[in-house]
Scaffold this motif. Structure first.
Motif, PDB file in Angstrom:
ATOM      1  N   VAL A  15       4.227  17.622  -0.185  1.00 13.77           N
ATOM      2  CA  VAL A  15       5.044  16.408  -0.365  1.00 13.77           C
ATOM      3  C   VAL A  15       4.267  15.266   0.291  1.00 13.77           C
ATOM      4  N   LYS A  16       4.011  14.231  -0.480  1.00 14.30           N
ATOM      5  CA  LYS A  16       3.051  13.205  -0.064  1.00 14.30           C
ATOM      6  C   LYS A  16       3.645  12.077   0.764  1.00 14.30           C
ATOM      7  N   TRP A  18       3.111   8.331   1.207  1.00 15.93           N
ATOM      8  CA  TRP A  18       2.515   7.212   0.452  1.00 15.93           C
ATOM      9  C   TRP A  18       3.436   6.021   0.595  1.00 15.93           C
ATOM     10  N   SER A  30       6.848  13.898   4.945  1.00 18.79           N
ATOM     11  CA  SER A  30       5.847  14.617   4.140  1.00 18.79           C
ATOM     12  C   SER A  30       5.694  16.023   4.702  1.00 18.79           C
ATOM     13  N   SER A 204      -6.918   4.465   0.945  1.00 18.46           N
ATOM     14  CA  SER A 204      -5.527   4.867   1.199  1.00 18.46           C
ATOM     15  C   SER A 204      -4.761   3.724   1.860  1.00 18.46           C
ATOM     16  N   ASP A 295      -5.063  14.510  -3.796  1.00 14.87           N
ATOM     17  CA  ASP A 295      -4.880  13.502  -2.761  1.00 14.87           C
ATOM     18  C   ASP A 295      -5.200  12.160  -3.394  1.00 14.87           C
ATOM     19  N   ALA A 296      -5.460  11.159  -2.578  1.00 14.42           N
ATOM     20  CA  ALA A 296      -5.783   9.851  -3.147  1.00 14.42           C
ATOM     21  C   ALA A 296      -7.247   9.856  -3.578  1.00 14.42           C
TER      22      ALA A 296
END
Ligand code: DP6
Length: 343
Positions: A15-16, A18, A30, A204, A295-296
């Motif tokens: 779970v990110k 962001w 997260s 990011s 990921d990013a």
């Protein structure tokens, strides 16, 4: 002179995180797992400075033995952010010798492992020499967060939550390990496909800031909150197919947020989509618990259970390897978190 040396692995979020508020407070909780082989190894040497007490600290950074003055501003900013907790840093010279086991270009977050390793070094010196007591893991995590949000999760092994969730668990200030994990999730693999090693077009930090005023931000933050609760239930019950569904939705939502930012940006590459199709095909034909997260960046994390290891190695990797730069796949798995080594 005081010396210590710590190893801290990177982590991969399911779970990110962001989007954030001031002082590194996450917009939603997260949940990640910490890796084993992809880590930062940092030695910290603290020397009484020539400057008077009360002055800012000075830093010297070496990466793999080579001086890296370009790393200094980020580390100085980090040290200033934790001075209230570690006032002895004032006026000292901090010599930092660091290296990563993974290539810079791999898209593995080196800020997560790097800041976690440095935070552990500082907490260790603090509790050994300056305020003797036992090592405070939550303080190391809290400091790491101020260096880089995702770094606070790398201070613990296994599955780790950062951010207060609606069940009352977790904290926005530091990460906490997830306690109830079904045996089927005790071993989990992360094979990182290096599909593109180029510099990311958007960092990011910029990505997080683009969530401010984003048209879908509030719904996304709600979804992140719901997904942490759902994921903890999945981890408890051992349901791999639900795990994969949630993980892939989180990864694609993260990238959907990027595509719908103002200005928009796209970090996936054509090879990322090709690899996703191959993973989906493989899962459909074999019914094995294999999925992906992102990921990013453009590189894909192939996530799977122990019972899929043999088929992944023999049937799926040959199909994916040719998509990777120099056939590079970093084979990693869940691990036990940071530890001190002889300096
Ligand atoms: C996509 O932790 O690198 O990897 O707090 O600005 O240093 P800063 O951001 P960072 O963001 C990580 C974003 C992510 C998702 C995640 O790890 O949860």
């Amino acid at each position: 002179m005081y010396t210590t040396r710590w190893i801290a692995p990177s982590n991969i979020a399911i779970v990110k995180y962001w989007g954030k508020f001031d002082h590194q407070i996450p917009a939603n909780p997260s949940l990640s797992f910490t890796l084993t082989h992809s880590y930062t190894d940092t030695k910290l040497i603290v020397i009484e400075g020539k400057t008077t007490q009360g002055d800012d600290p000075t830093v010297e950074v070496y990466y793999d033995g080579i001086p890296k003055p370009e790393f200094q501003p980020k580390i100085l900013k980090f040290l200033k952010a934790i001075l209230h907790e570690y006032p002895w840093i004032m006026g000292k010279l901090l010599k930092i010798e660091t290296k990563n086991t993974f290539p810079h270009s791999s898209g593995i977050a080196s800020s997560a492992s790097g800041m976690a390793a440095l935070a552990c070094c500082i907490e260790d010196l603090h509790t050994t020499h300056f305020a003797p007591q036992s090592f405070r893991w939550h303080k190391a995590s809290e400091s790491a967060r101020l260096g880089s949000g995702s770094a606070c999760r790398s201070v613990y092994g296994g599955f780790v939550q950062w951010g207060l969730s609606s069940d009352g668990e977790g904290s926005d200030l530091y990460a906490t390990p997830v306690q109830q994990v079904h045996p089927d999730f005790k071993t989990i693999y992360d094979f990182i496909l290096i599909l593109d090693s180029g510099e990311k077009s958007v960092s990011s930090t910029v990505g997080h800031s683009l969530m401010k005023g984003h048209p879908f931000a509030s719904r996304r933050f709600e979804q992140g909150k719901e997904n942490v609760i759902r994921l903890k239930e999945i981890l408890k019950t051992g349901n791999w197919s639900s795990f994969i569904e949630l993980m892939e939705s989180e990864a694609l939502t993260l990238h959907a947020m990027m595509m719908t930012s103002t200005p928009p940006f796209i970090l996936m590459k054509p090879k990322t989509l090709e690899a996703i199709q191959k993973i989906w095909q493989f899962r459909q034909t074999t019914n094995l618990p294999v999925g992906f997260t992102l990921d990013a960046g453009a590189n894909l994390h192939l996530i799977f259970a122990t019972n899929a290891l043999e088929a992944v190695e023999q049937k799926l990797l040959p199909e994916l390897q040719y998509l990777c730069e120099q056939n590079l796949i970093i084979k990693d798995l869940i691990g036990r978190g940071p530890y001190k080594v002889d300096s």
